[in-house]
Design a protein around this motif. Sequence first.
Motif, mmCIF file in Angstrom:
data_model
loop_
_atom_site.group_PDB
_atom_site.id
_atom_site.type_symbol
_atom_site.label_atom_id
_atom_site.label_comp_id
_atom_site.label_asym_id
_atom_site.label_seq_id
_atom_site.Cartn_x
_atom_site.Cartn_y
_atom_site.Cartn_z
ATOM 1 N N MET A 1 0.837 -1.178 0.000
ATOM 2 C CA MET A 1 0.000 0.000 0.000
ATOM 3 C C MET A 1 0.880 1.238 0.000
ATOM 4 O O MET A 1 1.795 1.360 0.796
ATOM 5 N N VAL A 2 0.590 2.160 -0.884
ATOM 6 C CA VAL A 2 1.337 3.411 -0.991
ATOM 7 C C VAL A 2 0.399 4.560 -0.673
ATOM 8 O O VAL A 2 -0.676 4.676 -1.264
ATOM 9 N N LEU A 3 0.808 5.388 0.301
ATOM 10 C CA LEU A 3 0.020 6.580 0.616
ATOM 11 C C LEU A 3 0.330 7.659 -0.404
ATOM 12 O O LEU A 3 1.467 8.079 -0.556
ATOM 13 N N GLU A 4 -0.660 8.083 -1.142
ATOM 14 C CA GLU A 4 -0.438 9.122 -2.138
ATOM 15 C C GLU A 4 -0.842 10.486 -1.625
ATOM 16 O O GLU A 4 -0.291 11.484 -2.045
ATOM 17 N N LYS A 5 -1.810 10.541 -0.713
ATOM 18 C CA LYS A 5 -2.254 11.806 -0.144
ATOM 19 C C LYS A 5 -2.419 11.624 1.357
ATOM 20 O O LYS A 5 -3.111 10.708 1.799
ATOM 21 N N ALA A 6 -1.778 12.503 2.124
ATOM 22 C CA ALA A 6 -1.881 12.408 3.575
ATOM 23 C C ALA A 6 -1.443 13.714 4.215
ATOM 24 O O ALA A 6 -0.633 14.448 3.647
ATOM 25 N N ILE A 7 -2.001 14.013 5.389
ATOM 26 C CA ILE A 7 -1.532 15.134 6.192
ATOM 27 C C ILE A 7 -0.370 14.615 7.017
ATOM 28 O O ILE A 7 -0.525 13.671 7.797
#
Length: 61
Positions: A1-7
């Motif tokens: 799993m790759v986080l593409e958008k995150a704070i």
Amino acid sequence: MVLEKAILATITTDARKVTAGASIFICETKEEMDKVAANLEAILDGISHALSDEIYIIVKH
């Protein structure tokens, strides 16, 4: 799993306006907040967004 958008981080001069989630950096002045946001933006390879005069978030797009 790759986080593409995150704070990635929250920077504020008013700790009452933020809650848990991303790492929170509390600053004494707006100038300190501006400097911390700029440094975190570079370190975390994110983009700084001002939500108000008292809160910045660093977002990974």
